[in-house]
Design a protein around this motif. Structure first.
Motif, mmCIF file in Angstrom:
data_model
loop_
_atom_site.group_PDB
_atom_site.id
_atom_site.type_symbol
_atom_site.label_atom_id
_atom_site.label_comp_id
_atom_site.label_asym_id
_atom_site.label_seq_id
_atom_site.Cartn_x
_atom_site.Cartn_y
_atom_site.Cartn_z
ATOM 1 N N TYR A 183 -15.596 -48.372 -49.797
ATOM 2 C CA TYR A 183 -16.281 -49.662 -49.878
ATOM 3 C C TYR A 183 -17.797 -49.501 -49.869
ATOM 4 O O TYR A 183 -18.513 -50.349 -50.427
ATOM 5 C CB TYR A 183 -15.782 -50.601 -48.782
ATOM 6 C CG TYR A 183 -14.404 -51.133 -49.105
ATOM 7 C CD1 TYR A 183 -14.206 -51.957 -50.212
ATOM 8 C CD2 TYR A 183 -13.294 -50.772 -48.358
ATOM 9 C CE1 TYR A 183 -12.951 -52.417 -50.555
ATOM 10 C CE2 TYR A 183 -12.025 -51.228 -48.696
ATOM 11 C CZ TYR A 183 -11.856 -52.052 -49.799
ATOM 12 O OH TYR A 183 -10.613 -52.497 -50.145
ATOM 13 N N ALA A 187 -18.354 -49.081 -53.411
ATOM 14 C CA ALA A 187 -18.244 -50.379 -54.087
ATOM 15 C C ALA A 187 -19.514 -51.204 -53.918
ATOM 16 O O ALA A 187 -19.957 -51.873 -54.856
ATOM 17 C CB ALA A 187 -17.040 -51.145 -53.545
ATOM 18 N N LEU A 197 -14.575 -46.229 -59.905
ATOM 19 C CA LEU A 197 -15.908 -46.812 -59.730
ATOM 20 C C LEU A 197 -16.981 -45.930 -60.355
ATOM 21 O O LEU A 197 -17.883 -46.419 -61.047
ATOM 22 C CB LEU A 197 -16.197 -46.995 -58.237
ATOM 23 C CG LEU A 197 -15.591 -48.213 -57.559
ATOM 24 C CD1 LEU A 197 -15.785 -48.120 -56.041
ATOM 25 C CD2 LEU A 197 -16.209 -49.499 -58.076
ATOM 26 N N GLU A 210 -12.344 -58.924 -56.545
ATOM 27 C CA GLU A 210 -12.760 -58.085 -57.653
ATOM 28 C C GLU A 210 -11.907 -58.344 -58.896
ATOM 29 O O GLU A 210 -12.415 -58.369 -60.023
ATOM 30 C CB GLU A 210 -12.672 -56.608 -57.248
ATOM 31 C CG GLU A 210 -13.748 -56.150 -56.290
ATOM 32 C CD GLU A 210 -13.451 -56.552 -54.854
ATOM 33 O OE1 GLU A 210 -12.400 -57.176 -54.582
ATOM 34 O OE2 GLU A 210 -14.284 -56.243 -53.987
#
Length: 383
Positions: free
Chosen positions: A60, A63, A121, A209
């Protein structure tokens, strides 16, 4: 990838006050959805401190870095890019140790989820940098891990987020991207949409998301912004203090060319940004003014009002910001409509010198070649 059917949000989306959430990751995500990146990182760091063997914290953090870079795509931010790469690698390393430490299939599934998510990602960021080959290999590694996660735990619905992104975009790429994708990986557009829907409906932390990507797909890829509007509206209502969610709704109305509905929303956005209503900041002022100017120009045919909005943006915008250059492009439209071709050409040349995002250079070149009229208007990208 420039940017970017939803029903009910999970308990995660219902947090209107991050201080009421007990879980540090939920707090971090709440801050993230309000563009408070440093606060998001602080909350997630608490989770890492309390759970150092859990790859979720590093994932995260990755992210947060990705969202930060994606929201301000015209800026380079090398320190954030370096940190994102480091955090994605830490996610993978921590996930691999977790995978090896347990025979529990659910634990192994979570390890694969975060490892695959980190690869995805990083691959998505490489796409924005046009590093196609590295991006596709990262995406392929991520897809393999996410599929493995579902083999260990078929009910780990968060894995469908990354799979949906992979399947949709690798089936809809164009040009050199499509050629490389054909050689290396093959997606499935319809399967990708179903996977994103599944992540949104049943995922634990993937719903917001998934919703973002579906809005981006419906507005920018599928040309069906009417499918995105109720979902963007739902997110805005669930996060009424979030400038990101508000801007997404404004952008959807923009894509629909629903100028009468968009103008009051943009005016409200501007008012909140100017007064710095939590969690709006003055950073959003020029984006709000741009939307107002476009609505006045295209909807009300209020050339003077639109010119005033664009002029304020040009006078106040950061030289690196997209807004000043897009304002020059629309100012060129006004000059063309007034039959002042010399001023229009000058404005288009300035616009063309800006960052080439959202098709800015293509639009500027189009109107250098032929004057703007409402009948020759290009399909405009929403902010």
């Amino acid at each position: 990838m420039n940017r970017f059917t939803w029903i009910i949000l999970s308990a995660l989306v219902l947090f209107q006050n991050p201080l009421s959430a007990e879980d540090a990751l939920d707090k971090g995500l709440w801050w993230l959805y309000h563009a408070q990146y440093d606060k998001a990182r602080e909350s997630i760091a608490v989770h890492i401190q309390d759970h150092p063997k859990d790859p979720a914290g590093y994932f995260y953090l990755t992210a947060v870095d990705w969202w930060h870079l994606a929201q301000e795509i015209e800026y380079t931010y090398p320190e954030i890019q370096a940190r994102m790469k480091e955090n994605s690698q830490k996610t993978i390393e921590t996930a691999e140790r977790l995978f090896a430490s347990s025979k529990d299939p659910k634990v192994k599934a979570r390890a694969c989820l975060y490892s695959g998510g980190a690869e995805g990602l990083w691959g998505r960021w490489l796409v924005t940098q046009k590093e196609w080959v590295d991006a596709y290999f990262a995406g392929k590694r991520g897809q393999k891990k996410l599929k493995q996660a579902l083999k260990f735990d078929p009910e780990l619905y968060d894995a469908y987020l990354g799979l949906g992104i992979y399947d949709y975009y690798t089936d809809t790429l164009s040009g050199m991207q499509a050629f490389v994708a054909f050689l290396l990986i093959r997606g499935d557009k319809e399967r990708g949409l179903l996977e994103l829907q599944r992540a949104m409906d049943k995922g634990e932390r993937s719903q917001v998301e998934a919703m973002f990507f579906l809005v981006e797909i419906f507005t920018s890829e599928e040309g069906t912004p009417e499918r995105a509007l109720p979902l963007a509206d739902a997110l805005h209502k669930k996060f009424p203090q979030s400038p990101i969610m508000h801007l997404m709704e404004v952008s959807t109305l923009y894509t629909m060319k629903n100028w009468n509905a968009m103008l009051p929303e943009a005016e409200d956005f501007l008012k909140k940004s100017e007064s710095e209503t939590p969690w709006y900041t003055r950073h959003y002022i020029n984006g709000a003014r741009y939307c107002m100017g476009v609505a006045k120009l295209n909807g009300k045919k209020d050339f003077d009002g639109a010119e005033k909005d664009f002029g304020k943006i040009i006078a106040e915008a950061d030289p690196k910001s997209r807004w000043g250059y897009f304002a020059q492009l629309r100012l060129g439209h006004i000059y063309d409509l007034r039959k002042d071709r010399e001023k229009a050409l000058a404005a288009y040349q300035v616009a063309k010198s800006g960052p080439d995002i959202w098709g800015l250079h293509h639009e500027a070149e189009k109107y250098i070649d032929e004057p703007f009229t409402f009948s020759t208007a290009s399909a405009e990208k929403a902010p």
